[in-house]
Design a protein around this motif. Structure first.
Motif, PDB file in Angstrom:
ATOM      1  N   SER A  61       0.831  -1.208   0.000  1.00  0.00           N
ATOM      2  CA  SER A  61       0.000   0.000   0.000  1.00  0.00           C
ATOM      3  C   SER A  61       0.868   1.261   0.000  1.00  0.00           C
ATOM      4  O   SER A  61       0.538   2.243  -0.653  1.00  0.00           O
ATOM      5  CB  SER A  61      -0.989  -0.023   1.164  1.00  0.00           C
ATOM      6  N   GLU A  62       2.006   1.225   0.705  1.00  0.00           N
ATOM      7  CA  GLU A  62       2.914   2.381   0.697  1.00  0.00           C
ATOM      8  C   GLU A  62       3.487   2.632  -0.699  1.00  0.00           C
ATOM      9  O   GLU A  62       3.684   3.770  -1.100  1.00  0.00           O
ATOM     10  CB  GLU A  62       4.060   2.163   1.695  1.00  0.00           C
ATOM     11  N   LEU A  63       3.779   1.543  -1.414  1.00  0.00           N
ATOM     12  CA  LEU A  63       4.356   1.667  -2.756  1.00  0.00           C
ATOM     13  C   LEU A  63       3.288   1.763  -3.848  1.00  0.00           C
ATOM     14  O   LEU A  63       3.605   1.871  -5.023  1.00  0.00           O
ATOM     15  CB  LEU A  63       5.269   0.469  -3.049  1.00  0.00           C
ATOM     16  N   GLN A  64       2.032   1.646  -3.441  1.00  0.00           N
ATOM     17  CA  GLN A  64       0.897   1.659  -4.357  1.00  0.00           C
ATOM     18  C   GLN A  64       1.034   0.577  -5.433  1.00  0.00           C
ATOM     19  O   GLN A  64       0.879   0.825  -6.627  1.00  0.00           O
ATOM     20  CB  GLN A  64       0.713   3.053  -4.974  1.00  0.00           C
ATOM     21  N   LEU A  65       1.336  -0.633  -4.941  1.00  0.00           N
ATOM     22  CA  LEU A  65       1.479  -1.800  -5.807  1.00  0.00           C
ATOM     23  C   LEU A  65       0.611  -2.927  -5.264  1.00  0.00           C
ATOM     24  O   LEU A  65       0.152  -2.872  -4.131  1.00  0.00           O
ATOM     25  CB  LEU A  65       2.938  -2.273  -5.824  1.00  0.00           C
ATOM     26  N   GLU A  66       0.438  -3.968  -6.074  1.00  0.00           N
ATOM     27  CA  GLU A  66      -0.247  -5.168  -5.622  1.00  0.00           C
ATOM     28  C   GLU A  66       0.689  -5.934  -4.685  1.00  0.00           C
ATOM     29  O   GLU A  66       1.901  -5.913  -4.855  1.00  0.00           O
ATOM     30  CB  GLU A  66      -0.601  -6.072  -6.817  1.00  0.00           C
ATOM     31  N   GLU A  67       0.106  -6.629  -3.715  1.00  0.00           N
ATOM     32  CA  GLU A  67       0.914  -7.400  -2.767  1.00  0.00           C
ATOM     33  C   GLU A  67       1.754  -8.462  -3.488  1.00  0.00           C
ATOM     34  O   GLU A  67       2.912  -8.694  -3.144  1.00  0.00           O
ATOM     35  CB  GLU A  67       0.007  -8.066  -1.731  1.00  0.00           C
TER      36      GLU A  67
END
Length: 191
Positions: A162-168
């Motif tokens: 979420s911090e990197l705005q990516l999928e897990e």
């Protein structure tokens, strides 16, 4: 006669894994995960810890099989070998100062930690740690940050994603690639 048949089955499994047989790899991977997850969960870990530990342990077994560093002696030798590698890796995590700072230990975990590691893992740990720390300095900044967030700051992959705005799943893959990069730096420094 029956024991020879069982050992033969293990040898066939080893050969299939060495040949990167996708069906054998997937079956071996799936059939052993829950035992490792139970070990980690019982000893102060999370499901994310278990997934990462299992992936690292599975890769270690696969590499050792490819390098002919292991030969099964009975019907469950390969599964036992995977479990022992995972157990030793988890003990290393639990003994790390960063894990101790951020996690409380149950009596069960403390008993687990008091177990003696297998001889093959004893003295080499300090050398491995030094080599890893030196290699870490040579990693790119994105990898350093990701690994620091996960291993040192104990952030979950979900939070990092979420911090990197990516999928897990993307973050898990990036972490894996960063660990592989770190391993290759460590291995090239030994040459």
């Amino acid at each position: 006669m029956r024991e020879a048949h069982k050992t033969n089955h293990q040898l066939q499994l080893v050969e299939a894994i060495k040949a990167n047989d996708q069906i054998a790899l997937k079956q071996f991977y799936m059939s052993n995960y829950h035992k490792i997850e139970a070990l980690v969960l019982k000893n102060s870990g999370s499901v994310d810890h278990a997934k990462d530990l299992y992936q690292d342990s599975f890769i270690a077994v696969w590499k050792n099989l490819k390098a002919n560093k292991f030969e099964p002696k009975n019907e469950t030798a390969l599964q036992g070998y995977l479990y022992q590698i995972a157990k030793n890796k988890w003990m290393d995590v639990l003994r790390s100062s960063t894990f101790k700072k951020t996690n409380g230990f149950t009596d069960e975990t403390l008993a687990f930690l008091k177990e003696e590691p297998k001889d093959e893992y004893k003295g080499a740990n300090e050398d491995k740690l030094k080599a890893t720390m030196n290699a870490f300095k040579n990693l790119g900044q994105p990898c350093k940050q990701l690994l620091t967030n996960f291993y040192y700051e104990k952030k979950s992959l979900k939070i990092i994603a979420s911090e990197l705005q990516l999928e897990e799943a993307s973050v898990r893959n990036k972490k894996y690639r960063c660990m592989e990069k770190l391993r290759s730096i460590v291995l090239s420094s030994k040459s």
